[in-house]
Design an enzyme around this catalytic site. Structure first.
Site, PDB file in Angstrom:
ATOM      1  CD  GLN A  23      -3.203   0.680   2.020  1.00  0.00           C
ATOM      2  OE1 GLN A  23      -3.381  -0.475   2.387  1.00  0.00           O
ATOM      3  NE2 GLN A  23      -4.035   1.649   2.336  1.00  0.00           N
ATOM      4  CB  SER A 103       2.904  -4.743   3.856  1.00  0.00           C
ATOM      5  OG  SER A 103       1.709  -4.634   4.590  1.00  0.00           O
ATOM      6  CG  LEU A 104      -1.421  -5.259  -0.636  1.00  0.00           C
ATOM      7  CD1 LEU A 104      -2.649  -6.123  -0.385  1.00  0.00           C
ATOM      8  CD2 LEU A 104      -1.806  -3.880  -1.151  1.00  0.00           C
ATOM      9  NE  ARG A 128      -2.811  -7.505   5.011  1.00  0.00           N
ATOM     10  CZ  ARG A 128      -2.077  -6.439   4.695  1.00  0.00           C
ATOM     11  NH1 ARG A 128      -2.537  -5.546   3.840  1.00  0.00           N
ATOM     12  NH2 ARG A 128      -0.879  -6.263   5.246  1.00  0.00           N
ATOM     13  CG  HIS A 214       2.541  -3.697   9.214  1.00  0.00           C
ATOM     14  ND1 HIS A 214       2.307  -5.034   8.967  1.00  0.00           N
ATOM     15  CD2 HIS A 214       2.432  -3.068   8.019  1.00  0.00           C
ATOM     16  CE1 HIS A 214       2.072  -5.200   7.679  1.00  0.00           C
ATOM     17  NE2 HIS A 214       2.139  -4.033   7.083  1.00  0.00           N
ATOM     18  CD  GLN A 263       1.326  -9.042   5.780  1.00  0.00           C
ATOM     19  OE1 GLN A 263       0.181  -8.711   5.533  1.00  0.00           O
ATOM     20  NE2 GLN A 263       2.140  -9.562   4.871  1.00  0.00           N
TER      21      GLN A 263
END
Length: 334
Positions: A23, A103-104, A128, A214, A263
């Site tokens: 993102q 991440s994503l 998510r 996070h 995560q």
């Protein structure tokens, strides 16, 4: 140079790490060139629209920055765009040594590695994003990038802010040796940023994000997301994939499932991802999807790293042309 191979993996034809962005890499029109040029990309977006019941293809071609910036839209939009680029390159003969996602980006990386199906990845990413959006609406959270200060000192700045009882602030992203992102309650993030500046940071940049990603503020949505993860099949990887949660290779589908759960509240260890890849050895880094953020992180972390990006027509066309002859030159079985 041949990439690492391990149990259940396929031999790679290049020593390249396929890096899938997270993102923040989104931009209006980010998939226009894909849908205009590559039928494979059009088919993938048609399928994504069908799976999610969202007009992702329209949003990624002509949606506004405001529409694209909603977390529940941003995440599936970036994932679909990245996977469209992956399909275009894969069909042309691109074979990386390993894959990783920031991440994503770990979701499309797991699709590339054969761990998740397209349908599962998109459904999980949409949930998510929706769950993270719920946290953002309920918690006055913030994120900021601390530049020019080693991570250990950023951690100390977070500790000093929390010690004042101002709320929660934690390290969210270890992006490069001198770029660390912090996340938490808005005022605690602000105070930690000031402490980092006092400790010698060059700059503290507030991030325009939809939620305090996070960090422990995401804990309320972990149980629901864990149940969703349990409902999807996770296969063992057929391409080496490095987790941004652990910074190490993912050895099984079940491990991948547990890492995606962790995560939500754990930091992105991108510096470790890059060093793990470099030891395999990987000698080139290709960003698969919108933007050039990860290419820059690789160069600044590893020095003279060879990087490529695919987020615009010129760069994608050039790489597509380079890998296509490799497919044509492969021997045909008689």
């Amino acid at each position: 140079m041949t990439g690492w191979t391990g149990p259940g993996s396929v031999a790679a034809t290049t020593g390249c790490l396929a890096m899938f962005p997270g993102q923040g890499s989104q931009r209006p029109g980010m998939a226009r060139h894909l849908l205009d040029t590559y039928p494979l990309a059009r088919r993938l977006f048609d399928r994504a629209d069908e799976i999610l019941g969202l007009p992702l293809s329209r949003i990624c071609v002509s949606g506004s920055a405001q529409e694209l910036g909603r977390t529940e839209i941003t995440q599936p939009a970036i994932a679909a765009t990245s996977l469209a680029v992956w399909e275009v390159l894969r069909s042309a003969g691109y074979r990386p040594a390993a894959a990783a996602g920031h991440s994503l980006g770990e979701y499309p990386a797991l699709v590339a590695a054969g761990v998740l199906s397209l349908e599962s990845a998109l459904q999980l990413v949409r949930l998510r994003g929706a769950l993270m959006g719920e946290v953002a609406r309920e918690v006055p959270g913030a994120m900021a990038a601390v530049l020019g200060l080693p991570a250990a000192q950023v951690l100390a700045a977070c500790g000093s802010a929390e010690g004042l009882g101002l709320g929660l602030v934690q390290v969210a992203n270890y992006n490069e040796p001198l770029q660390t992102v912090i996340s938490g309650h808005a005022y605690a993030v602000e105070v930690a940023g000031k402490a980092a500046l006092a400790a010698g940071a060059d700059q503290v940049v507030p991030l325009d994000v939809g939620a305090p990603f996070h960090c422990s503020l995401m804990a309320p949505v972990v149980e629901e997301f864990t149940e969703a993860l349990a409902a999807h099949a996770f296969a063992d990887p057929v391409l080496p994939v490095i987790s941004s949660v652990s910074g190490a290779h993912v050895r099984s589908g079940e491990e991948a499932r547990q890492l995606l759960r962790r995560q939500l509240t754990g930091p992105v260890r991108w510096v470790e991802v890059l060093h793990t890849a470099a030891r395999r050895p990987v000698d080139a880094y290709t960003e698969i999807g919108p933007g050039r953020v990860l290419s820059g992180l690789a160069r600044r972390t590893l020095g003279q790293a060879r990087t490529r990006s695919t987020g615009d027509p010129r760069r994608l066309t050039a790489l597509h042309a380079e890998v296509t002859p490799e497919r044509r030159q492969e021997p045909v079985a008689s």
